[in-house]
Design a protein around this motif. Structure first.
Motif, mmCIF file in Angstrom:
data_model
loop_
_atom_site.group_PDB
_atom_site.id
_atom_site.type_symbol
_atom_site.label_atom_id
_atom_site.label_comp_id
_atom_site.label_asym_id
_atom_site.label_seq_id
_atom_site.Cartn_x
_atom_site.Cartn_y
_atom_site.Cartn_z
ATOM 1 N N ILE A 31 0.965 -1.290 0.050
ATOM 2 C CA ILE A 31 -0.074 0.043 0.149
ATOM 3 C C ILE A 31 0.760 1.290 -0.055
ATOM 4 N N THR A 32 0.613 2.185 -0.948
ATOM 5 C CA THR A 32 1.510 3.385 -1.127
ATOM 6 C C THR A 32 0.749 4.486 -0.287
ATOM 7 N N VAL A 33 -0.419 4.633 -0.354
ATOM 8 C CA VAL A 33 -1.152 5.756 -0.035
ATOM 9 C C VAL A 33 -2.501 5.505 0.615
ATOM 10 N N MET A 34 -2.853 5.785 1.789
ATOM 11 C CA MET A 34 -4.274 5.456 2.227
ATOM 12 C C MET A 34 -4.847 6.760 2.789
ATOM 13 N N GLY A 35 -6.266 7.070 2.324
ATOM 14 C CA GLY A 35 -6.746 8.506 2.791
ATOM 15 C C GLY A 35 -8.163 8.662 2.594
ATOM 16 N N TRP A 36 -8.609 9.930 2.928
ATOM 17 C CA TRP A 36 -10.022 10.055 2.866
ATOM 18 C C TRP A 36 -10.477 11.307 2.011
ATOM 19 N N ILE A 51 -2.323 9.694 4.329
ATOM 20 C CA ILE A 51 -1.238 9.086 4.751
ATOM 21 C C ILE A 51 -0.291 8.378 3.890
ATOM 22 N N ARG A 52 0.951 8.482 3.826
ATOM 23 C CA ARG A 52 1.637 7.686 2.749
ATOM 24 C C ARG A 52 2.650 6.755 3.697
ATOM 25 N N SER A 53 2.935 5.794 2.939
ATOM 26 C CA SER A 53 3.320 4.562 3.749
ATOM 27 C C SER A 53 4.655 4.809 4.780
ATOM 28 N N GLY A 54 5.365 5.961 4.312
ATOM 29 C CA GLY A 54 6.526 6.358 5.306
ATOM 30 C C GLY A 54 5.875 7.200 6.533
ATOM 31 N N GLY A 55 4.666 7.292 6.519
ATOM 32 C CA GLY A 55 3.956 7.908 7.739
ATOM 33 C C GLY A 55 3.771 9.534 7.289
#
Length: 121
Positions: A31-36, A51-55
């Motif tokens: 998963i690269t990016v999760m968001g709303w 939120i990106r994979s690196g936080g």
């Protein structure tokens, strides 16, 4: 097949809080990016927070200081803690995930079905 399951929406009074969750499943490789994002009738869908994979996180100016996005890497779940809610936060909120699977290794964007958040004044 990728599935995004959203939960946590509903009706709340102004000043209240809600927590949205979105769990991704289905042969996920990374998963690269999760968001709303959110959308109101007659308007374009707009970014709320990612939120990106690196936080690293990005927030819309309108929610900074009130909303917090977080991620459970083990459960492939993203959360949106929404505090000090305002009537203008009323919208359908959509989970968004950029991911690759073991069968489709190209990173692809997926959307949840949307969940209603209504803030009464």
């Amino acid at each position: 097949q990728v599935h995004l399951v959203e939960s946590g929406g509903g009706l709340v009074q102004a000043g209240g809080s809600l927590r949205l969750s979105c769990a991704a499943s289905g042969g996920i490789r990374s998963i690269t990016v999760m968001g709303w994002y959110r959308q109101t009738p007659g308007k374009q869908r707009e970014l709320v927070a990612i939120i990106r994979s690196g936080g690293n996180t990005i927030y819309a100016d309108s929610v900074k200081g009130r909303f917090t996005i977080s991620r459970d890497y083990a459960q492939n779940t993203v959360y949106l803690q929404m505090n000090s809610l305002k009537p203008e936060d009323t919208a359908v909120y959509y989970c968004n995930v950029d991911l690759s699977t073991f069968t489709i290794i190209t990173t692809t964007r997926y959307w949840g079905q949307g969940i209603q958040v209504t803030v009464s004044s």
